[in-house]
Scaffold this motif. Structure first.
Motif, PDB file in Angstrom:
ATOM      1  N   UNK A   1     -11.093  17.917   2.503  1.00  0.00           N
ATOM      2  CA  UNK A   1     -10.041  16.990   2.195  1.00  0.00           C
ATOM      3  C   UNK A   1      -8.505  17.561   2.189  1.00  0.00           C
ATOM      4  N   UNK A   2      -8.293  18.593   1.702  1.00  0.00           N
ATOM      5  CA  UNK A   2      -6.923  19.589   1.642  1.00  0.00           C
ATOM      6  C   UNK A   2      -6.497  19.824   3.079  1.00  0.00           C
ATOM      7  N   UNK A   3      -7.297  19.828   3.968  1.00  0.00           N
ATOM      8  CA  UNK A   3      -6.903  20.229   5.236  1.00  0.00           C
ATOM      9  C   UNK A   3      -6.237  18.843   5.915  1.00  0.00           C
ATOM     10  N   UNK A   4      -6.506  17.804   5.592  1.00  0.00           N
ATOM     11  CA  UNK A   4      -6.113  16.363   5.748  1.00  0.00           C
ATOM     12  C   UNK A   4      -4.454  16.276   5.138  1.00  0.00           C
ATOM     13  N   UNK A   5      -4.159  17.164   4.213  1.00  0.00           N
ATOM     14  CA  UNK A   5      -3.150  16.836   3.169  1.00  0.00           C
ATOM     15  C   UNK A   5      -3.035  15.876   2.489  1.00  0.00           C
ATOM     16  N   UNK A   6      -4.631  15.776   1.686  1.00  0.00           N
ATOM     17  CA  UNK A   6      -4.703  14.889   0.655  1.00  0.00           C
ATOM     18  C   UNK A   6      -5.340  15.633  -0.464  1.00  0.00           C
ATOM     19  N   UNK A   7      -5.506  15.012  -1.610  1.00  0.00           N
ATOM     20  CA  UNK A   7      -5.619  15.639  -2.892  1.00  0.00           C
ATOM     21  C   UNK A   7      -7.276  15.674  -3.095  1.00  0.00           C
ATOM     22  N   UNK A   8      -8.055  16.939  -3.232  1.00  0.00           N
ATOM     23  CA  UNK A   8      -9.465  16.825  -3.888  1.00  0.00           C
ATOM     24  C   UNK A   8      -9.574  17.138  -5.291  1.00  0.00           C
ATOM     25  N   UNK A   9     -10.213  16.303  -5.812  1.00  0.00           N
ATOM     26  CA  UNK A   9     -10.674  16.470  -7.278  1.00  0.00           C
ATOM     27  C   UNK A   9     -12.080  16.552  -7.565  1.00  0.00           C
TER      28      UNK A   9
ATOM     29  N   UNK B   1      -3.780   9.848  -1.063  1.00  0.00           N
ATOM     30  CA  UNK B   1      -5.090   9.945  -1.090  1.00  0.00           C
ATOM     31  C   UNK B   1      -5.755  10.977  -2.016  1.00  0.00           C
ATOM     32  N   UNK B   2      -6.428  10.492  -3.001  1.00  0.00           N
ATOM     33  CA  UNK B   2      -7.278  11.341  -3.968  1.00  0.00           C
ATOM     34  C   UNK B   2      -8.723  10.978  -3.679  1.00  0.00           C
ATOM     35  N   UNK B   3      -9.474  12.363  -3.263  1.00  0.00           N
ATOM     36  CA  UNK B   3     -10.970  12.172  -3.144  1.00  0.00           C
ATOM     37  C   UNK B   3     -11.612  12.855  -3.789  1.00  0.00           C
ATOM     38  N   UNK B   4     -12.960  12.121  -4.247  1.00  0.00           N
ATOM     39  CA  UNK B   4     -13.975  12.764  -5.164  1.00  0.00           C
ATOM     40  C   UNK B   4     -15.436  12.751  -4.349  1.00  0.00           C
ATOM     41  N   UNK B   5     -15.873  14.210  -4.120  1.00  0.00           N
ATOM     42  CA  UNK B   5     -17.186  14.266  -3.514  1.00  0.00           C
ATOM     43  C   UNK B   5     -17.545  15.612  -3.945  1.00  0.00           C
TER      44      UNK B   5
ATOM     45  N   UNK C   1       0.820  -1.248   0.181  1.00  0.00           N
ATOM     46  CA  UNK C   1       0.072   0.005   0.174  1.00  0.00           C
ATOM     47  C   UNK C   1       0.977   1.188   0.023  1.00  0.00           C
ATOM     48  N   UNK C   2       1.880   1.127   0.864  1.00  0.00           N
ATOM     49  CA  UNK C   2       2.796   2.501   0.732  1.00  0.00           C
ATOM     50  C   UNK C   2       3.340   2.875  -0.638  1.00  0.00           C
ATOM     51  N   UNK C   3       3.060   4.016  -0.813  1.00  0.00           N
ATOM     52  CA  UNK C   3       3.449   4.975  -2.038  1.00  0.00           C
ATOM     53  C   UNK C   3       2.368   4.679  -3.030  1.00  0.00           C
ATOM     54  N   UNK C   4       1.138   4.150  -3.072  1.00  0.00           N
ATOM     55  CA  UNK C   4       0.379   3.768  -3.884  1.00  0.00           C
ATOM     56  C   UNK C   4      -0.764   5.040  -3.650  1.00  0.00           C
ATOM     57  N   UNK C   5      -1.483   5.317  -4.741  1.00  0.00           N
ATOM     58  CA  UNK C   5      -2.815   6.347  -4.762  1.00  0.00           C
ATOM     59  C   UNK C   5      -3.820   5.686  -4.451  1.00  0.00           C
ATOM     60  N   UNK C   6      -4.728   5.900  -3.554  1.00  0.00           N
ATOM     61  CA  UNK C   6      -6.154   5.413  -3.335  1.00  0.00           C
ATOM     62  C   UNK C   6      -6.888   6.517  -3.818  1.00  0.00           C
ATOM     63  N   UNK C   7      -7.972   6.016  -4.725  1.00  0.00           N
ATOM     64  CA  UNK C   7      -8.808   6.870  -4.978  1.00  0.00           C
ATOM     65  C   UNK C   7     -10.451   6.621  -4.081  1.00  0.00           C
ATOM     66  N   UNK C   8     -10.772   7.804  -3.429  1.00  0.00           N
ATOM     67  CA  UNK C   8     -11.776   7.457  -2.464  1.00  0.00           C
ATOM     68  C   UNK C   8     -13.034   8.281  -3.033  1.00  0.00           C
TER      69      UNK C   8
ATOM     70  N   UNK D   1      -6.056   5.875 -10.242  1.00  0.00           N
ATOM     71  CA  UNK D   1      -5.494   5.569  -8.958  1.00  0.00           C
ATOM     72  C   UNK D   1      -5.051   3.837  -9.002  1.00  0.00           C
ATOM     73  N   UNK D   2      -4.113   3.521  -7.972  1.00  0.00           N
ATOM     74  CA  UNK D   2      -3.620   2.251  -7.897  1.00  0.00           C
ATOM     75  C   UNK D   2      -4.884   1.553  -7.159  1.00  0.00           C
ATOM     76  N   UNK D   3      -5.602   1.985  -6.115  1.00  0.00           N
ATOM     77  CA  UNK D   3      -6.746   1.338  -5.691  1.00  0.00           C
ATOM     78  C   UNK D   3      -7.612   2.317  -5.660  1.00  0.00           C
ATOM     79  N   UNK D   4      -9.056   1.770  -5.789  1.00  0.00           N
ATOM     80  CA  UNK D   4     -10.338   2.652  -5.599  1.00  0.00           C
ATOM     81  C   UNK D   4     -11.147   1.900  -4.592  1.00  0.00           C
ATOM     82  N   UNK D   5     -11.675   2.838  -3.903  1.00  0.00           N
ATOM     83  CA  UNK D   5     -12.711   2.483  -2.785  1.00  0.00           C
ATOM     84  C   UNK D   5     -14.088   3.318  -2.902  1.00  0.00           C
ATOM     85  N   UNK D   6     -15.109   2.969  -2.562  1.00  0.00           N
ATOM     86  CA  UNK D   6     -16.385   3.696  -2.764  1.00  0.00           C
ATOM     87  C   UNK D   6     -17.080   3.678  -1.502  1.00  0.00           C
ATOM     88  N   UNK D   7     -17.795   5.301  -1.328  1.00  0.00           N
ATOM     89  CA  UNK D   7     -18.302   5.222   0.029  1.00  0.00           C
ATOM     90  C   UNK D   7     -19.654   6.185  -0.095  1.00  0.00           C
ATOM     91  N   UNK D   8     -20.424   5.859  -0.794  1.00  0.00           N
ATOM     92  CA  UNK D   8     -21.443   6.743  -1.137  1.00  0.00           C
ATOM     93  C   UNK D   8     -22.842   6.047  -1.064  1.00  0.00           C
TER      94      UNK D   8
END
Length: 528
Positions: free
Chosen positions: A182-190, A170-174, A142-149, A199-206
């Protein structure tokens, strides 16, 4: 006081039953295990029902529920609840969407790790086939990989935080949140969904709705990296299952972790034929802790609904909750509680109800008015007031209603104020929400406080002189009333106000004795 009847139709954790039975004004009807046809003969006397997936809230149920004011679905899913049927009959349908948050988050992390290391396959190869073949089960880190949330609410944001501790990017879409969450957590918002697909991994929570069904299908999978790994512990059908099957079979998707299916139970689902997939039978809420939280929250919600104080997580409101940002929803419940508190403190014919809102919540102040009216009118009208008729009743009674967004000068990110004017005067209550859903009363009539709007409380305005707290405590102790919390506010004019949270019900005689104290200006008892 006439007892309200709450019927429990399906099994819940014992803690939920204990909470229901601890309330003096609540009668519990235990219908767990009762045949569903027989259930129809006994629900007619109930004010509120607590159900789970085993009881269908259909036309037969609703036709039999003659006195029903609200139904609490003890869990997230409401597929078995006829919400339109509830609305036609004036029944509020509610669920318990956050009690299983941590359980769902941790299951997602288990699937995330499972997709990276193929644990289930390696386990079965050794345990069932008795084959020791380490070279077959190379995974990825997992280390170094991109996770799309996809979806950055209660669950998605917590998954992201935990994944970040694994050194994932972390790349977040919402589209329904502010980017700073998102950005306050040092993550990328898109706002570009293709960033998620890269991304290398993708998880969904909608939630599952017309926007999210098949949000990932054939076209989206084509755009993904070769060897991408997908997780779905949210709702079945968010990933198109035929597209998922083809993607895994072709090798485009290296591994998938799936807890939910479009149709359940999925014992003969075609995805089960694939090797590179870990499946679980919808275990998102299946922890001991989660079941206890669900039962407690369902019981608390049912009690509030039975009393008409509030209807947490109501699904069939005149205002569509899905059209409001998630941060607004706790304010809807909070302002109703504030109105109810105002009316209990200031017991007289209501002349006006005004709502003021500071901060981002000010954009939605009009939506708050209906809830404020329901709370304010509950004290005088009782069960007859609801979200549908609140504004009509206010007009009929010539109650002036106003709402206003004002400049944020309080120091709170968001703050709401209700001003209730009666023949006796004006009562003002201020409230805010900390974090995602921690409701607080932060002021009454200009006195500063910080307490949860929940429970039995005595509100006392008094002269700010020595001995007042001792006098009140002594009087309560003499009649066996235990003080759970004591909050005090003071002003610059020699006055003070106390909010005393108590464990026992308070009768009118005790309130009258408090009002007889030389230092007491007024005292009232309120239950929220």
């Amino acid at each position: 006081m006439k007892q309200k009847k709450i019927i429990v139709c399906d099994a819940i954790h014992q803690k939920g039953f204990e909470l229901l039975k601890s309330e003096n004004d609540i009668e519990v009807i235990d219908a767990v295990g009762v045949d569903k046809e027989e259930l129809l003969n006994i629900i007619g006397e109930a004010d509120v029902a607590i159900t789970r997936s085993s009881t269908d809230i259909n036309e037969k149920f609703l036709n039999s529920a003659k006195n029903m004011k609200a139904i609490v679905r003890a869990g997230v899913g409401v597929d078995n609840v006829d919400q339109d049927g509830c609305s036609r009959r004036g029944i509020i349908a509610m669920n318990v969407p956050t009690a299983n948050t941590i359980a769902a988050v941790e299951l997602t992390m288990a699937h995330l790790l499972g997709t990276a290391r193929s644990f289930t396959n390696a386990n079965n190869h050794l345990k069932n086939d008795r084959v020791w073949k380490r070279e077959k089960w190379y995974g990825t880190e997992l280390s170094g990989k991109k996770l799309g949330v996809i979806g950055f609410g209660n669950i998605g944001s917590r998954v992201a935080i935990r994944a970040k501790s694994f050194d994932m990017d972390i790349v977040a879409y919402d589209p329904y949140i502010t980017s700073s969450k998102v950005t306050d957590l040092d993550m990328t918002y898109t706002t570009n969904f293709d960033d998620i697909l890269a991304c290398d991994f993708i998880t969904i929570h909608t939630p599952k709705n017309k926007e999210t069904i098949d949000i990932i299908s054939f076209d989206e999978i084509k755009k993904m990296k070769d060897g991408v790994r997908l997780v779905n512990c949210a709702r079945g059908g968010l990933y198109n299952e035929e597209a998922l099957y083809e993607g895994i079979k072709s090798g485009k998707i290296a591994f998938a972790g799936i807890d939910v299916f479009s149709y359940e139970p999925a014992t003969d689902h075609f995805l089960l034929d694939l090797e590179n997939i870990c499946v679980t039978p919808h275990l998102g809420a299946n922890t001991i802790e989660s079941q206890e939280k669900i039962a407690i929250q369902a019981a608390e919600n049912a009690i509030s609904a039975a009393r008409g104080v509030s209807y947490p997580n109501a699904l069939n409101l005149p205002i569509k909750a899905e059209d409001l940002p998630p941060f607004v929803e706790p304010y809807l419940e909070l302002v109703q509680k504030m109105g109810f508190l105002c009316a209990q403190i200031n017991k007289a014919s209501i002349k006006s109800v005004k709502i003021e809102a500071e901060g981002e919540v000010g954009e939605y102040v009009k939506s708050l008015l209906t809830f404020a009216l329901v709370g304010s009118l509950k004290e005088s009208i009782g069960d007859k007031i609801n979200y549908v008729n609140a504004e009509f009743v206010a007009n009929e009674k010539a109650i002036d209603t106003k709402f206003e967004a004002i400049n944020n000068s309080s120091g709170y990110k968001n703050k709401i104020t209700i001003r209730l004017t009666t023949e006796k005067g004006v009562t003002t209550v201020n409230g805010t929400v900390f974090g995602e859903d921690e409701q607080r009363i932060v002021g009454i009539n200009g006195f500063k406080f910080d307490f949860k709007p929940k429970g039995k409380m005595i509100v006392v305005k008094n002269s700010d002189v020595p001995g007042v707290i001792a006098d009140i405590s002594s009087m309560l102790s003499s009649v066996g009333v235990n003080i759970a919390d004591f909050r005090l506010g003071r002003d610059e004019h020699g006055l003070a106000m106390a909010v005393i949270l108590v464990d026992e019900n308070i009768d009118k005689k005790l309130v009258a004795k408090l009002n007889e104290l030389d230092t007491c200006i007024w005292a009232e008892y309120a239950v929220i």
